[in-house]
Design an enzyme around this catalytic site. Structure first.
Site, PDB file in Angstrom:
ATOM      1  N   TYR A  81      -2.553  -0.927  10.470  1.00 12.80           N
ATOM      2  CA  TYR A  81      -2.571  -1.219   9.026  1.00 12.80           C
ATOM      3  C   TYR A  81      -1.222  -0.817   8.416  1.00 12.80           C
ATOM      4  O   TYR A  81      -0.625  -1.568   7.634  1.00 12.80           O
ATOM      5  CB  TYR A  81      -3.720  -0.431   8.368  1.00 12.80           C
TER       6      TYR A  81
ATOM      7  N   SER B 235       0.851  -1.187   0.000  1.00 12.25           N
ATOM      8  CA  SER B 235       0.000   0.000   0.000  1.00 12.25           C
ATOM      9  C   SER B 235       0.884   1.233   0.000  1.00 12.25           C
ATOM     10  O   SER B 235       2.084   1.145   0.277  1.00 12.25           O
ATOM     11  CB  SER B 235      -0.849  -0.013   1.276  1.00 12.25           C
TER      12      SER B 235
HETATM   13  N1  LIG Z   1      -8.266   0.409  -2.179  1.00 14.88           N
HETATM   14  C1  LIG Z   1      -7.154   1.057  -1.911  1.00 14.88           C
HETATM   15  O1  LIG Z   1      -7.086   2.297  -1.978  1.00 14.88           O
HETATM   16  C2  LIG Z   1      -5.923   0.306  -1.505  1.00 14.88           C
HETATM   17  C3  LIG Z   1      -4.769   1.066  -1.281  1.00 14.88           C
HETATM   18  C4  LIG Z   1      -3.625   0.408  -0.902  1.00 14.88           C
HETATM   19  C5  LIG Z   1      -3.609  -0.963  -0.766  1.00 14.88           C
HETATM   20  N2  LIG Z   1      -4.743  -1.674  -0.983  1.00 14.88           N
HETATM   21  C6  LIG Z   1      -4.647  -3.132  -0.820  1.00 14.88           C
HETATM   22  O2  LIG Z   1      -5.159  -3.781  -1.959  1.00 14.88           O
HETATM   23  C7  LIG Z   1      -5.598  -5.093  -1.601  1.00 14.88           C
HETATM   24  C8  LIG Z   1      -7.002  -5.323  -2.154  1.00 14.88           C
HETATM   25  O3  LIG Z   1      -7.900  -4.435  -1.496  1.00 14.88           O
HETATM   26  P1  LIG Z   1      -9.150  -3.758  -2.235  1.00 14.88           P
HETATM   27  O4  LIG Z   1      -8.944  -2.296  -2.222  1.00 14.88           O
HETATM   28  O5  LIG Z   1      -9.420  -4.431  -3.508  1.00 14.88           O
HETATM   29  O6  LIG Z   1     -10.296  -4.031  -1.177  1.00 14.88           O
HETATM   30  P2  LIG Z   1     -11.442  -5.159  -1.149  1.00 14.88           P
HETATM   31  O7  LIG Z   1     -11.973  -5.135   0.228  1.00 14.88           O
HETATM   32  O8  LIG Z   1     -12.391  -4.953  -2.274  1.00 14.88           O
HETATM   33  O9  LIG Z   1     -10.638  -6.496  -1.437  1.00 14.88           O
HETATM   34  C9  LIG Z   1      -9.983  -7.229  -0.449  1.00 14.88           C
HETATM   35  C10 LIG Z   1     -10.315  -8.697  -0.667  1.00 14.88           C
HETATM   36  O10 LIG Z   1      -9.624  -9.443   0.345  1.00 14.88           O
HETATM   37  C11 LIG Z   1     -10.574 -10.331   0.924  1.00 14.88           C
HETATM   38  N3  LIG Z   1     -10.189 -10.668   2.296  1.00 14.88           N
HETATM   39  C12 LIG Z   1     -10.251  -9.914   3.416  1.00 14.88           C
HETATM   40  N4  LIG Z   1      -9.855 -10.632   4.479  1.00 14.88           N
HETATM   41  C13 LIG Z   1      -9.527 -11.860   4.021  1.00 14.88           C
HETATM   42  C14 LIG Z   1      -9.059 -13.050   4.628  1.00 14.88           C
HETATM   43  N5  LIG Z   1      -8.862 -13.134   5.956  1.00 14.88           N
HETATM   44  N6  LIG Z   1      -8.811 -14.115   3.841  1.00 14.88           N
HETATM   45  C15 LIG Z   1      -9.023 -14.069   2.498  1.00 14.88           C
HETATM   46  N7  LIG Z   1      -9.489 -12.983   1.872  1.00 14.88           N
HETATM   47  C16 LIG Z   1      -9.739 -11.888   2.629  1.00 14.88           C
HETATM   48  C17 LIG Z   1     -11.896  -9.595   0.877  1.00 14.88           C
HETATM   49  O11 LIG Z   1     -13.009 -10.458   1.039  1.00 14.88           O
HETATM   50  C18 LIG Z   1     -11.816  -8.958  -0.502  1.00 14.88           C
HETATM   51  O12 LIG Z   1     -12.281  -9.831  -1.511  1.00 14.88           O
HETATM   52  C19 LIG Z   1      -5.523  -5.166  -0.085  1.00 14.88           C
HETATM   53  O13 LIG Z   1      -4.339  -5.834   0.300  1.00 14.88           O
HETATM   54  C20 LIG Z   1      -5.457  -3.704   0.323  1.00 14.88           C
HETATM   55  O14 LIG Z   1      -4.842  -3.518   1.574  1.00 14.88           O
HETATM   56  C21 LIG Z   1      -5.907  -1.078  -1.355  1.00 14.88           C
END
Ligand SMILES: NC(=O)c1ccc[n+]([C@@H]2O[C@H](COP(=O)([O-])OP(=O)(O)OC[C@H]3O[C@@H](n4cnc5c(N)ncnc54)[C@H](O)[C@@H]3O)[C@@H](O)[C@H]2O)c1
Length: 317
Positions: free
Chosen positions: A171, A158
């Site tokens: 986080y 992230s």
């Molecule tokens: N959206 C943003 O701005 C952003 C920024 C930086 C990093 N990220 C990272 O990107 C990645 C994807 O996040 P996203 O934004 O698509 O959000 P999201 O919530 O749509 O996707 C996260 C996915 O991980 C799954 N998940 C959560 N806990 C879990 C577990 N214990 N076991 C298996 N699956 C699990 C959720 O069900 C979901 O499908 C994450 O690692 C998040 O930290 C997102």
């Protein structure tokens, strides 16, 4: 920083490759599952969110399989990888994407310190990524070295993996840990033929950022679509697979041990500059001494493991 652009000609290199991805039901992971499937990959993805995952699985057909997998559970992850290996015969690309954030600040002055706080962000974002890397590398190692490489591990960190992020300390610690995981593994994994790269998305329009989305948009700050971040995951998985000198423009080869910051839909590699500028931020003398220590640790047959050192002495090496 170097702007790395996506060269879609490299997509052909993914045909019939097998991808295992965690957290594929929604957001970035879901887009990545779709992009890998459209490139001709066989994909096995895990998640705890069953309904959207099953819907995606049936939408994409028999080359995409979903298995319930809590990424924080070692046995669930063992089963996910074993299933992929037994259904499709090998594993070429591993993506640790599952992640979550708890938006209640456990460090707030008014919070009750007698109640143990949840460490779920660490369990999912960091411990889960370590489990994925460990089990994933086991399967990647089994591949015959095709054109010098055994496979790719892509870790999703992230912006909080390298910047201050107030109100999200746990986080932030977990996502800094994901960069640490790459740096702890890359120098030994690369000689084995395993390329490890990290994605650091800035604001991406998924359910994770609902709280800040409107204000962000009003300020005109850069936004990513989930598809943009997914494309950068595919970029890492294809960067070293090009034939005829095909590369993603801007990618310094070999593409391993890199950190891609994703902002406004674009990918920027930042790790090479962090390393190159070390004499500036650490001081020239410190940087030289550090290089000596690093060289000793990497090359002099030493080990952190006392048992290995003992065995070396016994064998006279
Ligand atoms: N959206 C943003 O701005 C952003 C920024 C930086 C990093 N990220 C990272 O990107 C990645 C994807 O996040 P996203 O934004 O698509 O959000 P999201 O919530 O749509 O996707 C996260 C996915 O991980 C799954 N998940 C959560 N806990 C879990 C577990 N214990 N076991 C298996 N699956 C699990 C959720 O069900 C979901 O499908 C994450 O690692 C998040 O930290 C997102």
């Amino acid at each position: 920083m170097v702007h790395v652009q996506f060269n879609s000609e490299l997509l052909g290199s993914l045909k019939d490759k097998v991808v295992v991805l965690t957290g594929g039901a929604t957001g970035i992971g879901r887009s990545a599952v779709i992009q890998f499937a459209e490139a001709g990959c066989k994909v096995v993805f895990g998640d705890i969110s069953e309904e959207p995952a099953r819907e995606l699985e049936s939408q994409l057909g028999p080359n995409v399989r979903f298995l319930f997998c809590d990424t924080a559970s070692y046995s669930d992850q063992l089963q996910l990888f074993a299933a992929a290996d037994s259904i499709f015969g090998s594993i070429d690309v591993v993506v640790a994407n599952a992640g979550m954030a708890i938006h209640k600040d456990i460090f707030e002055a008014s919070s009750d310190i007698t109640i143990e706080p949840s460490m779920k962000e660490v369990a999912v974002n960091l411990t889960g990524a370590i489990f994925t890397a460990r089990i994933g590398m086991h399967y990647l190692r089994k591949n015959k070295s095709k054109s010098g490489g055994k496979g790719d591990l892509v870790l999703v960190s992230s912006i909080a993996g390298f910047k201050e992020s107030g109100g999200l300390a746990t986080y932030t610690a977990s996502k800094h840990g994901v960069l640490g995981l790459m740096r702890g593994l890359h120098t030994t994994a690369f000689p084995e033929g395993i390329r490890i790269n990290v994605i650091c998305p800035w604001m991406t329009k998924t359910r994770l950022v609902k709280g800040i989305e409107q204000g962000w948009h009003d300020l005109g700050l850069p936004e990513n679509e989930p598809e943009d971040v997914a494309r950068s995951i595919v970029l890492c998985a294809t960067a070293n697979r090009g034939t005829d000198e095909k590369i993603h423009p801007g990618a310094k080869m070999p593409f391993a041990g890199k950190i891609l910051w994703i902002s406004g839909g674009q990918a920027y590699e930042i790790e090479d500059a962090i390393q190159a500028l070390e004499p500036q931020w650490l001081g020239e003398e410190n940087s030289k001494t550090l290089a000596k220590g690093q060289h000793y640790l990497a090359t002099q047959g030493t080990s952190w493991d006392a048992d290995k050192l003992k065995a070396k002495k016994v064998n006279g090496r």
